[in-house]
Design a protein around this motif. Structure first.
Motif, PDB file in Angstrom:
ATOM      1  N   TYR A 253       7.246  46.593  69.455  1.00 45.11           N
ATOM      2  CA  TYR A 253       6.554  45.652  68.410  1.00 45.11           C
ATOM      3  C   TYR A 253       5.027  45.383  68.647  1.00 45.11           C
ATOM      4  O   TYR A 253       4.471  45.323  69.528  1.00 45.11           O
ATOM      5  CB  TYR A 253       7.300  44.528  68.360  1.00 45.11           C
TER       6      TYR A 253
ATOM      7  N   SER B 149      11.890  37.145  72.372  1.00 44.52           N
ATOM      8  CA  SER B 149      11.253  38.767  71.982  1.00 44.52           C
ATOM      9  C   SER B 149      12.571  39.486  71.719  1.00 44.52           C
ATOM     10  O   SER B 149      12.228  40.703  71.362  1.00 44.52           O
ATOM     11  CB  SER B 149      10.694  39.231  73.574  1.00 44.52           C
ATOM     12  N   ASP B 150      14.016  39.076  71.802  1.00 42.35           N
ATOM     13  CA  ASP B 150      15.069  39.848  71.241  1.00 42.35           C
ATOM     14  C   ASP B 150      15.087  39.517  69.856  1.00 42.35           C
ATOM     15  O   ASP B 150      16.189  40.196  69.323  1.00 42.35           O
ATOM     16  CB  ASP B 150      16.209  39.405  72.063  1.00 42.35           C
TER      17      ASP B 150
ATOM     18  N   ALA C 213      11.185  45.228  73.879  1.00 41.25           N
ATOM     19  CA  ALA C 213      10.277  44.635  72.838  1.00 41.25           C
ATOM     20  C   ALA C 213       8.795  45.426  72.884  1.00 41.25           C
ATOM     21  O   ALA C 213       7.971  44.907  72.180  1.00 41.25           O
ATOM     22  CB  ALA C 213      10.181  43.102  73.309  1.00 41.25           C
TER      23      ALA C 213
ATOM     24  N   TRP D  63       3.698  40.236  65.877  1.00 37.42           N
ATOM     25  CA  TRP D  63       4.473  38.750  66.776  1.00 37.42           C
ATOM     26  C   TRP D  63       4.269  37.654  65.956  1.00 37.42           C
ATOM     27  O   TRP D  63       3.169  37.302  65.472  1.00 37.42           O
ATOM     28  CB  TRP D  63       3.599  39.027  67.998  1.00 37.42           C
TER      29      TRP D  63
ATOM     30  N   THR E  49       6.921  35.198  72.851  1.00 36.01           N
ATOM     31  CA  THR E  49       6.355  36.058  71.870  1.00 36.01           C
ATOM     32  C   THR E  49       4.805  36.534  71.770  1.00 36.01           C
ATOM     33  O   THR E  49       4.231  36.440  70.776  1.00 36.01           O
ATOM     34  CB  THR E  49       6.940  35.442  70.359  1.00 36.01           C
TER      35      THR E  49
END
Length: 580
Positions: free
Chosen positions: A284, A182-183, A281, A287, A149
């Motif tokens: 996005y 990240s999912d 990802a 984070w 992340t």
């Protein structure tokens, strides 16, 4: 001696005989039990002359029992002492200490949480080695969770996800589950919203310098008392990407006067403009920081025990505030020190190795000069040897030194009996032969396994010897024993065949050296930690299959990597040096 005393002596003798037999898994011995017997029963000493005679019969009956019967009888007579023996057996069986409070859990659940910014270096192997060993010991569960992340400062490498799983397989472990953080962004957002509703988080637009000054002086951020609705709106705007990097963060509300400034209102989410390399990802921009993401995941995955570096003690304390807000129970934590590695000039650092590869200083992650698992694998080192060495380090909070020699020793135990022998001469001198030596040498493929047969090495008119093995022509004794061929003496620049009688070696101390025939020798380049070593191998090496291990006598083990030819069709075999 009255009957009661005799009965008591027999009972005590039986107990000590059983203790002796069970502990050592052998027959009990009268002499071995007399000391402990008398020490536990000082009133027996006045009957010292009679007791050995009584003990002999009792010990004989004990020795007539099989091992399981001895153990069952000992459990009847002395259950506490048997429990002590079993505890010692458990300690001897495992290099690792018991996990804290393991009996309090229905299932031990652990996680290996790598940052996928590159394949693993050797130090990374410690975590899966220990976690995998604990899973086997407790019949537990472990997952690999890629903590990916941070798409900016610790940017994931798309190839590293599979590379790390391959490294894990090489070590001999298969995770029960695999996740990518990240999912799971929406899951973290949901928990952040819930934390906001609980009054445990607030949005903050202070610059890093401004907040640092406030934090270090124990003063509250002016945004700390925002109403929940405002915080929710601003966090939603963060998720929608309406702020630039550094413009807004979400902080966990802790104790602004906490004695440790690092724990004061720490950042849970931040804005990052750099897109994540994974397409799934890449959209996005908001984070989670590792402490928030990892803390939430550990709870949702039911992790019971966390192993982490001693330098990460503050992580547990930061996450503890989140767990308190949610009324969660924090997992058990084992902290350990760092692993220091010898033998390598290259620093054991993913970023350093990656830079050296980009600069062309290293050929790749499996370059023998790189302290990586891919390198050890290409060198022919078994994953289980690495696991054994890593588990042997235990879980001390002190920094520990890992000698590569411990990995080599474990690997040698695994491969020595399976590995055939060959000759390899490094940068040798060519020496003519004289005196009608045998036309063919037949050294064994393995000295301990005659059934494997011998090598067939045509001798020819001259041989190659390593420079240091060539006798000084001015010495009083210029004799040599060419291994598998016979005894020679250096005369006028040639090695003259003298004898096939090994007594010159056994009784007269003639040196035994390896060699290769000048005709039919195989050019070989051996890749090592220190750099490439060139030389020549015996003819049969050209027929070995890639990935086959050999032991080059007096040199060390090596893995055959490939046979190649250049534009002029000059053949060369490439091997990777394993270890001595």
């Amino acid at each position: 001696m009255d009957d009661d005393l005799r009965e008591r002596i027999e009972r005590e003798v039986e107990k000590h005989a059983l203790l002796n037999a069970v502990k050592h898994e052998s027959d009990a011995d009268v002499g071995a039990i007399m000391g402990p017997l008398m020490g536990d029963n000082p009133d027996f000493r006045e009957h010292g002359d009679e007791i050995p005679g009584i003990a002999g019969g009792v010990v004989g009956r004990v020795n007539d029992l099989d091992y399981d019967e001895k153990r069952e009888r000992l459990e009847e007579l002395a259950p506490a002492e048997l429990a002590e023996i079993e505890a010692e057996e458990e300690e001897d069986e495992h290099d690792l200490p018991d996990l804290p409070n393991a009996d309090d859990y229905d299932e031990i659940r652990m996680r290996c949480a790598p940052n996928p910014n590159g394949p693993w270096h050797v130090g990374h192997a410690r975590m899966p080695a220990v976690i995998g060993s604990y899973r086997e010991r407790y019949d537990g569960w472990f997952c690999v969770r890629f903590d990916d992340t941070d798409p900016e400062t610790k940017r994931p490498d798309l190839e590293a996800y599979d590379a790390i799983l391959e490294d894990l397989e090489y070590l001999g472990f298969e995770p029960d589950a695999t996740y990518k953080a990240s999912d799971r962004l929406e899951t973290y957002y949901d928990h952040a919203r819930e934390l906001i509703d609980l009054g445990g988080a607030y949005t903050c637009s202070c610059s890093g310098e401004e907040f640092s000054e406030l934090k270090n002086s124990g003063e509250a951020c002016p945004h700390r008392e925002k109403d929940v609705e405002t915080v929710r709106e601003e966090f939603a705007a963060m998720i929608d990407g309406e702020y630039e990097s550094g413009e807004m963060v979400l902080r966990v509300k802790t104790d602004i006067e906490h004695k440790n400034p690092a724990l004061r209102d720490w950042v849970a989410f931040r804005m990052i403009d750099t897109p994540h390399p994974r397409e799934e990802a890449s959209e996005y921009r908001c984070w989670p920081m590792l402490d928030f993401q990892s803390g939430v995941d550990d709870h949702l995955l039911g992790i019971t025990h966390i192993i982490r570096g001693i330098d990460l003690q503050d992580s547990a304390k930061r996450q503890g505030f989140v767990y308190d807000y949610f009324d969660w129970e924090y997992p058990e934590v084992v902290h350990w020190g760092h692993v220091q590695l010898d033998d390598y000039d290259v620093k054991m650092s993913t970023s350093t190795i990656s830079e050296l590869i980009e600069q062309g200083e290293l050929d790749g992650w499996d370059d023998p000069r790189a302290p990586t698992l891919k390198s050890l694998r290409r060198r022919g080192i078994r994953g289980e040897a690495i696991v054994e060495a890593m588990v042997g380090l235990g879980t001390s909070t002190s920094d520990v030194d890992l000698a590569m020699s411990s990995i080599y020793a474990a690997n040698r135990d695994l491969i020595d009996e399976k590995t055939d022998r060959r000759f390899f001469v490094r940068d040798g001198n060519q020496v003519p032969l004289a005196g009608d030596p045998p036309a063919e040498a037949n050294p064994p493929l393995h000295p301990n396994h005659e059934e494997r047969g011998v090598r067939e090495i045509p001798v020819g008119d001259s041989v190659m010897l390593e420079s240091e093995d060539l006798p000084d022509p001015d010495a009083d004794d210029t004799r040599l024993w060419l291994k598998g061929l016979g005894g020679f003496e250096l005369e006028d620049g040639a090695l003259r065949y003298a004898t096939d009688d090994l007594d010159v070696v056994r009784e007269e101390g003639v040196d035994v050296v390896h060699w290769v025939p000048a005709d039919g020798r195989v050019p070989l380049r051996m890749r090592t930690i220190e750099g490439d070593v060139t030389g020549h191998a015996e003819p049969g090496v050209a027929d070995l299959e890639p990935d086959e291990l050999v032991q080059f006598e007096r040199v060390g083990f090596a893995r055959i990597d490939r046979h190649e030819s250049d534009e002029e069709d000059d053949a060369e075999t490439v091997a990777y040096y394993t270890h001595p």
